[in-house]
Every structure is written in C-alpha cells, then in structure tokens.
Enzyme design. Structure first.
Site, PDB file in Angstrom:
ATOM      1  N   ASP A 271       0.862  -1.168   0.000  1.00  0.00           N
ATOM      2  CA  ASP A 271       0.000   0.000   0.000  1.00  0.00           C
ATOM      3  C   ASP A 271       0.909   1.232   0.000  1.00  0.00           C
ATOM      4  OD1 ASP A 271      -3.196   0.610   1.634  1.00  0.00           O
ATOM      5  OD2 ASP A 271      -2.091   1.780   0.168  1.00  0.00           O
TER       6      ASP A 271
HETATM    7  C1  GLC Z   1      -4.469   4.246  -0.038  1.00  0.00           C
HETATM    8  C2  GLC Z   1      -5.293   3.038   0.330  1.00  0.00           C
HETATM    9  C3  GLC Z   1      -5.364   2.014  -0.746  1.00  0.00           C
HETATM   10  C4  GLC Z   1      -5.301   2.717  -2.094  1.00  0.00           C
HETATM   11  C5  GLC Z   1      -3.924   3.304  -2.228  1.00  0.00           C
HETATM   12  C6  GLC Z   1      -3.756   4.080  -3.541  1.00  0.00           C
HETATM   13  O1  GLC Z   1      -3.784   4.747   1.058  1.00  0.00           O
HETATM   14  O2  GLC Z   1      -5.038   2.371   1.558  1.00  0.00           O
HETATM   15  O3  GLC Z   1      -6.574   1.278  -0.553  1.00  0.00           O
HETATM   16  O4  GLC Z   1      -5.558   1.798  -3.140  1.00  0.00           O
HETATM   17  O5  GLC Z   1      -3.597   4.145  -1.144  1.00  0.00           O
HETATM   18  O6  GLC Z   1      -4.537   5.226  -3.524  1.00  0.00           O
END
Ligand code: GLC
Length: 742
Positions: A271
């Site tokens: 993430d």
């Molecule tokens: C965010 C989220 C994730 C998302 C990623 C890209 O912090 O936790 O679910 O897909 O970053 O935006």
C-alpha cells in the site's frame, strides 16, 4: 514510433511465447532496470515533474499511479516505449473502487443488493471507462471483513460476512479482468488489503489489529482465498500491524499462505509508502531494513515509496537478496504487462470505447442503486406513496440535493454534474402531478444551526407527507475517516424530531457510508429507507422505490448496532458458554432496588442494551409480506461425497408484489474449534406477486462445511449441524442434519 529494441524471432515451436518475451527481456535488463520495474510512482502532479519523466526514460519506473486521462497516459507511455533502452511499457494504476466516471453505490451499498452478477456488470462498466482513459490496473476489490462501523473504510467493504464478501469480491474481479486480460477493456484487479485491516482496533483507521490465528484463517483470509481462486491478478498488502508483524513484512502470510498454500503467482504491491512505514511501526530501524523485510516477505512492487529504489541494488551487492529473488519479482511485473497486451498495444485509443457515462452505464448504475436500497421500517405501509392520493410532498434534509455527497468516498473521476439527486428525480418524475416543497433544513450533514428549521417546518405543514433525507457527507467515511460517535451528525436528529412533531407521515431516507446508530431516530419516522451513498443514479432509484415504481429488495450486509457500545456486534459470532437468554435477562430499567447479585440473568448481554442489534445482518423489507414454510431436507445424514438438498416454500401474503432474498445458514454444533452460531452458505432472491408462492432449493456438501480445523488443516468434521432457511440472520425455519465420516 521507435520500435522496441527487443526483437523476438519465431522459434521452431512457433511465435514467441509469453515466457520467451519475459525471459529474453530479463536476460537483457541491468539490475537497475530490474529494480525500476518494482517502482510504482505517484503521477498526480500536473504537469509531471521532470525527474519522473527522466526516471521513466531511464527505465527506473515500472508503473505510475494517478495518471487518469488518455493523453497524459499515452504521452508518458511514449517515453517508456520509444525513449527507454528496452521499451518496456508502464502499468498505469488508479483507484477505480466503485466506478470511474459513472459512479455506482459504494461497495457496502453494492453488497446490500446481494447480487454478484450486478457487481460484475458494474465492475465491467468501470473497467471499460477506466481502460478508455489509459488505466490498466485498479486497486479493488477491497475485501476486508468489516465488523466495526466506526471504521471509515467499512464503506469500501462488502460487510461482515466471509461468504458474501468472497462471492462479491470474485464477481468484481471477473468484471474488471474478464477471462482474457488482453481483451477489450480488461484491467488488472487488486484484492486488498491483505490481511485483516478491518479489525483495526477501536475502529480507528491504521490502528493495530490483533487477530487470533483461527479467526484470521476462517474469517479474514477466507475472502482472499476465494478471490485468488477467482483469478485476481494482484493483491495489495495492508498498512496494518498484524499481531506485531505488519502485513507488509509478513512472510508467513505472503510467502507462506498466499504463495505457498494457495499457489498465488500474481503480483503483490505494497500500500502507499507502507514499506517505509515499517520504520514508523517500529519493526525496522531504517529504510534498508524495511526494504529487506518487505522483499523477503514477498512484496513485489512498492507503491509511492523509495525503500526499494534506495536499497535493493545494495542489498543484492551485499548478498542479502539474490538476483534470482529480484528476477522473480520482476517476472511477475513483466508477465502482467505481457498478459495485458501492452508490449503489442502500449497506447490507448478511446475511439474503441463507448463514451463515458453512456446510457448503458447509467442503466447499470440505476439498477445497482435500486438494488442497494434497504427498507428497514415501514409502519402503516406509508410506503409506497401513491401519486393519486397526494397533493404535495415536502422534501427536507441536507442530503436531498447533494450531488457530490451522494457519490460517496473514493471517487476521483466521478463528476457531481452527472449525479441525479433525489430532489431532481422527484421533481422530474412527479413535479407535474404533485407539489414538491423543498427545504434543506440544514446546510450540511454536520450543521448544528437551527436557523433553517422554520423553513423546513413550513414546507412540511404545507405538504401531505415529509420525505427527509439525512445521513453523512461522503467525507465522513472512507480512509482515515473513522468516527467514535456514529449517530446522525450535526443537528439532523433534532431536525427529524421537529418534523415528526408536526404530525404528518414521515419517510426518512439515509445516505451514509456506514451503518449509523439510529436508535433515537427510529421513533420519529414511519418509514426508513437506507441508501448508503448510492452513486450517480441514486436519485431516480430512490424516487422509484418511494413511489412504488420499484419494490425495495436490499438486505443488510452488515449489522446495525443499537449503540456504539455494542461494537463489535455481528451475526456470525461465537456462542460462548453463556449465550444471551432473553427470558432471563433483566434490563437496567427493570432491576429491583437491592436486587441479588445473580438475579439479572447470568449470560452474555448488556444491562442497558440487551444483546440484539437494532437491525440484523440479512434484514430488509419489501412491499410484500413473505412467509416461509414447508422446510424439507433430502436426508438427515450426509456422507462426505453427498449433497444435502434443502427446499422450502416462500409465499407473498401481502397486498403488493415484492422481493425476498431467502438465506441459508448453517451451524456446526461441535468442532475441534468452536464455530459461529450461524454462517451464511447460500441465498436466492424471489419475486412474488400478492398471494403467489415460490419454491426455493439449496444444496450443501461437505466442502460447504469445511473450515481450518484445530490442527490447521482445511476440511469438514463429521458431527451434528443445524441449518436455517431464513429471510434474516436472526430467525428462520430450523432443521438438523449430520455429516458422517464416510
Ligand atoms: C491508499 C489506500 C489504498 C489505495 C492506495 C492508492 O492509502 O489504503 O486502498 O488503493 O492508497 O490510492
């Protein structure tokens, strides 16, 4: 266009295979270029910074996130394909969570439809819209089991049940990916957040999760097992600390369960900056250690962080990581690019796609919004309204005409100008026949001022019925947006009470990103329709149900607590040694002064809230009245290879046609581990006219009774079971059967 420097000649076995391409590329790549493929960089800045463009040209970037229009994507792709040494195309990633430009209900709302085919259709539309704009990869489905409505991200989930979540998550994967990733409009799905994020302590986002091993296996991992079976191409690791080992560094789960037990050979992406956050968690002292932990644990690509770029080359030089380990990570990236057909067709031509927000897209958005609506109360059958009997309606509340809020959280490319609100729909559909008196009563869902109450009261006095639209602005749910008090924000409860006091029939429609605690509001409304955040076509769908053009059919995918103090409260809980016994319970207002210590009922309940939720999982009314009967089992004992046939009749004894979703629950009475009091195993929706009956049939086998047992193995255990055929998780027709060891 500079043709790729890589040329593949057909070998004796015919045209180059995918492996040939990947293997030949790998043999030509420098270590820096290999590590470059493991970087996903944020490309949301406009214009793109020179260092990013140079990084692509130098082969130091394999993917970008948040570039979301055709021209920009094609421009950057040209740099990768025509100006870099090996012409490796980029993967373009974007959060397309519940729609790209056409916005569908939030996933929790989609889950309320209990309709996998509809989830698949919506994902298909979203994929086509996103692919037409140059996106190759979405970060959905989010399949975190969510039992805590304080957690803002419950909005993105499919709720509390592993079976429903696994089914709908798989449907979303199929909608995004189709059967052929190189096909028209296919995009990579990304099941997230692996694993256990929904158990964030106290419902506060990013908090630690402490999940016992049996609960982890049998609840939180189960949807991921299902979507991996369904062919999800990628997974994303969770931010969260899981029992002391953050998921992004959890090799036991990534290399052990995901790749070892389940044979997942797709790509794992971190993430956002989650690898560097291993330092903040306190697992690692520096980014070198963080990069080591994540790479050894099984994270292939780093999203929006620099730990890999800064450390992997040195870690290979120092033999902490081997070249073959890096190669395995790189192959998983290249293989996906190859499967998408990006080496042959790196650029996007929107001409081959329907326009955004097409009529077809809006039709699916309407159907998804319609089926997401859950009727929770309808005293006196105030609904459906009949134009014939009405002269005027009052449309009240801060969410009656809130086009941005109605789209819900995680909307990057949706436009509020596309949204049809309830007020617009009611005016458009009924304005010519009845008076529509609109007064918001509050400026936003959080307003505390009563300044607009008078205007709202006047509108209600001048109308035959009050339609009150309350709930949460979209910003009050989603990532990092948890709430400790999940009652209606602002002065909405006061507004509803003032409207109620005017003595007119009251219909309340709630638009929110989570189950709200509505205990104090329930007495102030005759009817209650839960609309979640219903997306672009929420208005027409709500209007159609309010006026009976459509019957509501949604069922709750998550439990609604009576108070925040009950949380976590969910239907598939354990029985305990002293399950709640309503016949013995004495609640706080009924306790006699000086009552004996053991006189109130010694079981699992609250003195001030009992043990039951406000609304249970699986609950939802329609315009008919449905009764189950005639439960029959094909046999009382089934062997390991048998199928138990279960059938029952459902009859509409009401005066209106409507829908019922009949649910099949099972309980394993005694196991090597204690088992939930109920587990959803199947469901079927029926549509019945007044007086009509239908037959519902299910079948169960040993596989449906399987779980991760005390010894860690997966399978069924012979013994006694109960089953319920029900229309909600807290009732139904009950029967017993046994599974034999043969
Ligand atoms: C965010 C989220 C994730 C998302 C990623 C890209 O912090 O936790 O679910 O897909 O970053 O935006």
């Amino acid at each position: 266009m500079n043709t790729p420097t890589l040329t593949l000649t057909a070998n004796s076995a015919g045209p180059p295979s995918a492996e040939d391409l990947v293997d030949v590329l790998l043999s030509k790549m420098t270590l820096e270029e290999k590590i470059g493929q493991l970087q996903q960089v944020d490309a949301s800045a406009d214009p793109l910074p020179d260092h990013l463009i140079e990084g692509v040209r130098a082969g130091r970037i394999g993917s970008v996130i948040n570039l979301a229009n055709t021209d920009a994507c094609n421009r950057l792709q040209r740099v990768a394909v025509e100006e870099s040494r090996l012409s490796i195309p980029l993967l373009m990633g974007r959060d397309v969570i519940h729609g790209f430009r056409t916005i569908f209900p939030i996933p929790l709302g989609q889950a309320a439809a209990w309709n996998p085919e509809l989830v698949r259709k919506a994902a298909r539309i979203a994929a086509l819209e996103a692919r037409s704009q140059g996106i190759h990869w979405t970060f959905a489905p989010m399949i975190d089991i969510s039992r805590d409505p304080r957690w803002g991200r419950i909005a993105e989930s499919f709720g509390e049940d592993p079976h429903l979540t696994g089914l709908l998550g798989s449907a979303m994967v199929e909608g995004f990916q189709t059967a052929d990733l190189s096909g028209h409009g296919a995009i990579l799905a990304c099941a997230k957040h692996f694993v256990g994020y929904g158990a964030s302590e106290s419902g506060r986002d990013y908090s630690a999760t402490n999940i016992p091993a049996n609960e982890l296996r049998n609840v939180y991992l189960e949807p991921f097992r299902r979507v991996v079976e369904a062919g999800a191409a990628t997974l994303m690791t969770s931010f969260s600390d899981l029992d002391g080992i953050p998921a992004t560094a959890n090799g036991a789960l990534l290399n052990g369960v995901l790749r070892g037990d389940w044979g997942f050979d797709g790509l794992v992406v971190s993430d956002w900056n989650a690898i560097n956050e291993l330092i903040v968690h306190g697992l690692c002292e520096d980014s070198r250690s963080a990069a080591t932990e994540a790479a050894l644990a099984g994270v292939d690509m780093e999203m929006a962080g620099d730990a890999y770029a800064s450390n992997l080359a040195k870690l290979v030089e120092e033999r902490v990581l081997s070249v073959s380990q890096i190669d395995a990570m790189v192959v998983r990236v290249l293989r996906l690019k190859q499967k998408l057909g990006l080496f042959e067709r790196p650029y996007t031509d929107p001409a081959g796609f329907d326009p955004l927000v097409s009529d077809k897209a809006l039709d699916v958005a309407y159907q998804a919004a319609l089926e997401s609506l859950v009727l929770l109360k309808n005293d006196g059958a105030v609904l459906p309204l009949r134009v014939a009997g009405l002269g005027s309606i009052a449309v009240i509340g801060p969410l009656a005409d809130a086009p941005h809020e109605q789209m819900g959280t995680w909307v990057f490319d949706g436009q509020k100008t596309d949204t049809a609100t309830p007020l617009q729909a009611l005016r458009r559909q009924f304005g010519g026949k009845i008076d529509v008196n609109y007064a918001p009563g509050l400026e936003t869902s959080r307003s505390r001022s009563h300044a607009l109450f008078g205007e709202a009261e006047t509108a209600v006095r001048n109308s035959d019925v009050a339609l009150v639209f309350l709930g949460e602005e979209s910003i009050l749910s989603g990532e990092a947006h948890s709430r400790a008090d999940i009652t209606l924000p602002g002065a909405q409860s006061e507004l509803l009470a003032r409207i109620r006091a005017l003595g007119k029939p009251v219909v309340t429609v709630v638009l929110a990103g989570r189950p709200l605690v509505l205990s104090e509001n329930l007495p102030h409304t005759d009817s209650l329709l839960y609309a979640w955040h219903p997306g672009t076509m929420g208005g027409p769908a709500i209007a159609a149900v309010l006026f009976g053009d459509e019957a509501p059919r949604g069922k709750l995918p998550v439990t609604f607590p009576k108070s925040v103090g009950q949380i976590p409260i969910y239907y598939n809980h354990k029985n305990t040694g002293r399950p709640p016994n309503p016949s013995e319970m004495i609640l706080i207002d009924d306790i006699e002064v000086g009552a004996r210590q053991t006189s109130l009922g010694m079981s699992a309940f609250y003195l001030d809230d009992g043990s039951e939720p406000l609304f249970p999982f699986g609950f939802g009314l329609s315009y008919g009245k449905f009764e189950l009967g005639g439960l029959e089992l094909s046999q009382q004992i089934i062997g390991l290879c048998d199928r138990l046939k279960v059938r029952a009749t459902v009859r509409n004894t009401g005066a209106c046609s409507g829908f019922e979703t009949v649910q099949l629950y099972v309980r394993d009475i005694a196991g090597s581990l204690t088992r939930p009091v109920k587990e959803l195993k199947a469901f079927k929706r029926v549509s019945l006219q007044p007086g009509q009956s239908g037959l519902v049939e299910f079948d169960l086998g040993a596989a449906d009774l399987s779980f991760y047992r005390r010894d860690g193995s997966f399978g069924p255990e012979p013994g006694k079971f109960c089953l319920w055929v029900a229309t909600r998780s807290d009732g139904g027709l009950k029967a017993e059967f046994s599974l034999s060891a043969q």
